[in-house]
Scaffold this motif. Structure first.
Motif, mmCIF file in Angstrom:
data_model
loop_
_atom_site.group_PDB
_atom_site.id
_atom_site.type_symbol
_atom_site.label_atom_id
_atom_site.label_comp_id
_atom_site.label_asym_id
_atom_site.label_seq_id
_atom_site.Cartn_x
_atom_site.Cartn_y
_atom_site.Cartn_z
ATOM 1 N N ARG B 40 18.315 25.776 -4.406
ATOM 2 C CA ARG B 40 19.002 26.714 -5.311
ATOM 3 C C ARG B 40 18.513 28.119 -4.994
ATOM 4 N N ILE B 41 19.466 28.965 -4.638
ATOM 5 C CA ILE B 41 19.123 30.320 -4.207
ATOM 6 C C ILE B 41 19.887 31.301 -5.083
ATOM 7 N N CYS B 42 19.219 32.359 -5.516
ATOM 8 C CA CYS B 42 19.978 33.368 -6.235
ATOM 9 C C CYS B 42 19.931 34.692 -5.510
ATOM 10 N N ILE B 43 20.969 35.463 -5.699
ATOM 11 C CA ILE B 43 21.107 36.756 -5.045
ATOM 12 C C ILE B 43 21.287 37.812 -6.127
ATOM 13 N N VAL B 44 20.523 38.881 -6.021
ATOM 14 C CA VAL B 44 20.599 39.952 -7.011
ATOM 15 C C VAL B 44 21.422 41.095 -6.422
ATOM 16 N N GLY B 45 22.634 41.265 -6.924
ATOM 17 C CA GLY B 45 23.532 42.307 -6.420
ATOM 18 C C GLY B 45 24.737 41.686 -5.736
ATOM 19 N N SER B 46 25.933 42.198 -6.071
ATOM 20 C CA SER B 46 27.148 41.579 -5.524
ATOM 21 C C SER B 46 27.926 42.529 -4.627
ATOM 22 N N GLY B 47 27.204 43.450 -3.990
ATOM 23 C CA GLY B 47 27.859 44.297 -2.995
ATOM 24 C C GLY B 47 27.974 43.530 -1.681
ATOM 25 N N VAL B 74 31.777 43.827 -13.080
ATOM 26 C CA VAL B 74 32.675 43.552 -11.961
ATOM 27 C C VAL B 74 31.924 43.505 -10.628
ATOM 28 N N PRO B 75 32.419 42.691 -9.691
ATOM 29 C CA PRO B 75 31.707 42.507 -8.431
ATOM 30 C C PRO B 75 32.048 43.541 -7.348
ATOM 31 N N PHE B 76 31.397 43.399 -6.210
ATOM 32 C CA PHE B 76 31.671 44.065 -4.920
ATOM 33 C C PHE B 76 30.975 45.404 -4.706
ATOM 34 N N GLY B 77 30.170 45.863 -5.666
ATOM 35 C CA GLY B 77 29.316 47.031 -5.426
ATOM 36 C C GLY B 77 30.023 48.195 -4.761
#
Lengths: 173, 493
Positions: B40-47, B74-77
């Motif tokens: 299980r991996i998490c990513i901080v930031g959705s750019g 909202v996503p995509f930074g």
């Protein structure tokens, strides 16, 4: 060509204009759509029949050295060939053929490179930002298949990240 | 498999197939045990950095679950809030990101501020690995008197304003000055210049916000002067953006021949990108344009220029002391060679009248959480191929990893590189997988207890549909919602 024919049927069935699913998709038969196609060759994807006439075979040497062989119609761009045949090249064609990135950078054989149509300033501008630029580099989205290209081999340049041993855990846990 | 929508979703089917040939019982047993140790991996930031990292991990490890957390609803930074509205081609990457987010093995949670709503330490309890891809949310400052006067803006805030970034919606820049000064010679500086000078009929069809469009429609800006401390060989913008400025309809480029006349020898041996860039500037400065182009430039009502070897000293106020009136510049000369070339003041000082000043001297990352090492001098998280130094299980990608430069391909390669490090560590056992992690279940529990309501990707798709529908009414690709509260109301939060 049963598989590819199947893709084309699916493509036409799907009306979505979001024609790119993943830059380097897996070989699954999910709903691909290629309704909108940009690039210099054809303003939109011709809904041509399935005839095999005017097919050109292209070999791609992927970053890991693997050879991927695919066919495309005369007039298709090399980006079209990669997408239509679901070729697994990481990150290929991020801007979807609009000359806004250099992720479809390919390296050509000498004798083919010499015959390619002249390069535009705009393509050169994007190539300037490509990784592993060579004297025989072009952007795949700008190169359209012609008969003389049959059986040509193009190489996907190594990105910095690929200098390392690539790991793929797709088939194990 | 609840849905066969995404390609990535189907991938777990093939993983399952690999497990099955040993017979149903053995297959089920193995499936259970692997499910337990699903990374299980998490990513901080959705750019782009976050999404490219997620894409690579999901593609090359068929069991991994990737959860993306984003501060905004909202996503995509920067693809949404940084890429200029008149560059829709670059935004095509959103199609690929959307497919990634729709994968059954990927989740998106917007409206979650890591470091405030949930700590990095808590994320590390919930996940085997945490990838920090939160970008560069601040900008470098000039550090000169008058920087805070009305009429002085950071390019970052201006870009956020015309792109609908909620925190910049109230910027309301005063565009009543005929001359605008932009401090900086990078692509963001050129973006700002282009947006200030572009014909309205071009901007009208983009996803620029309604409010910024009407402000630009009554803008008095006619001249834009882009100022750099160093010379033509040290500019940071790229050739595509420069060519666009040179070809901008209704606008004339003014490059001083004196800045380019003596460059001849200096550009012989430089690498191709810089060489072609310099040649384009030199050609524009020194060569007679074709009749057609010359005629167009002569009749243009607006203009832009590049000014070199000037370092800002002070923004001078109007008599009432409130607003910018002019900028004082120190004339510089270059010392040293190559990349280390420095601008040294000659002692000469100039004044340029302008009531509108933008500083565009670079973005800057900020530390996210005391638990994460941070190099405040370089503004990055210290790392080796994305592995955060001295912090096993922590990774970083994108601008917070290598600094705020480069184009989309740079961030893509850089993110693939970090994902590769994670995959290597999974394979070598450096990443401890022996204990099952709860992932999003644990995090959502924590968020609930703190009254935080995450925005899912389905929620975003509802917001997206509303934006697209509103845009359609005025012939735009979308009309961005700039109010965070309105976004949340739309999805019933």
């Amino acid at each position: 060509m049963a598989t590819s024919g199947c893709f084309r049927l699916l493509s036409r069935a799907a009306p979505s204009s979001s024609w790119r699913l993943l830059a380097a998709p897996l070989r699954t038969s999910t709903g691909w759509s290629s309704a909108v196609r940009l690039g210099p060759c054809r303003p939109f994807h011709a809904a041509a029949g399935l005839s095999s006439e005017e097919k050109v075979t292209v070999h791609f040497i992927n970053r890991d050295g693997d050879k991927l062989t695919a066919k495309g119609k005369v007039g298709d761009s090399l980006l079209d060939v990669v997408i239509d045949n679901n070729l697994d090249i990481d990150g290929f064609g991020a801007c979807e053929g609009t000359l806004a990135c250099s992720t479809c950078h390919l390296i050509f054989e000498d004798h083919i490179f010499e015959k390619l149509d002249a390069i535009t300033d705009e393509e050169m501008d994007m190539l300037d930002l490509a990784y592993g630029l060579t004297e025989r580099s072009r952007l795949g989205c700008q190169i359209c298949l012609k008969k003389y290209m049959n059986n040509m081999t193009v190489r996907v340049p190594e990105a910095v990240a690929d200098a390392r041993q690539s790991i793929d855990m797709s088939n194990n846990s | 498999m609840s849905r066969i929508g995404g390609i990535l979703g189907c991938a777990s089917l093939s993983a399952l197939r690999v497990l099955l040939p040993k017979g149903p019982r053995a297959g089920i047993k193995r499936l259970l045990s692997t499910a337990e140790f699903r990374p299980r991996i998490c990513i901080v930031g959705s750019g782009p950095a976050g999404f490219y990292t997620a894409q690579h991990l999901l593609k090359h490890h068929k069991l991994t679950q990737v959860d993306i957390y984003e501060k905004l609803p909202v996503p995509f930074g920067l693809v949404r809030f940084g890429v200029a509205p008149d560059h829709p081609e670059v935004k095509n990457v959103i199609n690929t990101f959307t497919q990634t987010a729709r994968s059954d093995r990927c989740s998106f949670s917007g409206n979650v501020t890591v470091g405030r709503d949930v700590t990095v330490e808590e994320l590390q309890k919930a996940y085997h690995a945490v990838v920090l891809s939160y970008g560069a949310e601040d900008n470098r400052t000039l550090g000169i008197p008058g920087e805070d006067l009305e009429g002085v803006y950071t390019a970052r805030a201006f870009v956020g304003w015309y792109n609908g970034l909620p925190e910049n919606r109230d910027l309301k820049p005063d565009l009543n000055s005929e001359t605008a000064v932009i401090l900086g010679h990078g692509n963001v500086a050129l973006d700002v210049a282009r947006i200030l000078l572009s014909p309205l009929e071009v901007l009208r069809k983009t996803d620029i916000t309604e409010e910024s469009f009407s402000a630009l429609a009554s803008s008095k800006v006619k001249r834009v002067c882009l100022i750099g401390r160093r010379g033509p060989l040290q500019v940071a913008f790229t050739i595509k953006e420069l060519r666009e400025m040179i070809n901008l309809p209704g606008v004339r480029p003014l490059l001083d021949p004196a800045d380019f006349r003596d460059l001849g020898d200096a550009i012989k041996d430089i690498p191709r990108p810089k060489k072609r860039l310099t040649e384009l500037m030199t050609k524009t400065a020194l060569e007679e344009p074709s009749e057609e182009v010359g005629g167009r430039w002569a009749s243009a009502s607006k203009e832009w220029r590049l000014k070199f070897l000037r370092s800002p000293l002070e923004v001078l106020p109007t008599i009432d002391g409130k607003r910018a009136r002019a900028i004082q510049l120190a004339v510089t000369r270059l010392e040293g060679a190559g990349d280390a070339v420095k601008a040294v003041p000659t002692g000469e000082v100039e004044e340029l009248r302008s009531g509108l000043v933008f500083s565009s001297i670079g973005y800057k990352s900020l530390p996210i959480d005391p638990a994460v090492p941070f190099d405040s001098k370089r503004g990055v998280i210290p790392n080796n191929s994305g592995r955060v130094l001295g912090a096993p299980g922590l990774y970083c990608s994108g601008w917070v990893k290598r600094g705020p430069t480069g184009v989309i391909i740079t961030t893509m390669n850089d993110s693939f590189d970090t994902a590769q490090s994670v995959l290597e560590d999974l394979q070598s056992g450096a990443l401890e997988l022996s204990g099952a992690k709860e992932g999003f279940d644990l995090v959502s529990h924590i968020l609930r207890s703190r009254g935080v309501h995450p925005v899912s990707f389905l929620d975003w798709e509802k917001i997206d549909a509303v934006e697209v529908a509103r845009g359609k009414l005025s012939g735009k690709p979308r009309e961005k919602i700039v109010d965070q509260e309105e976004m949340l109301e739309l999805i019933g939060h």
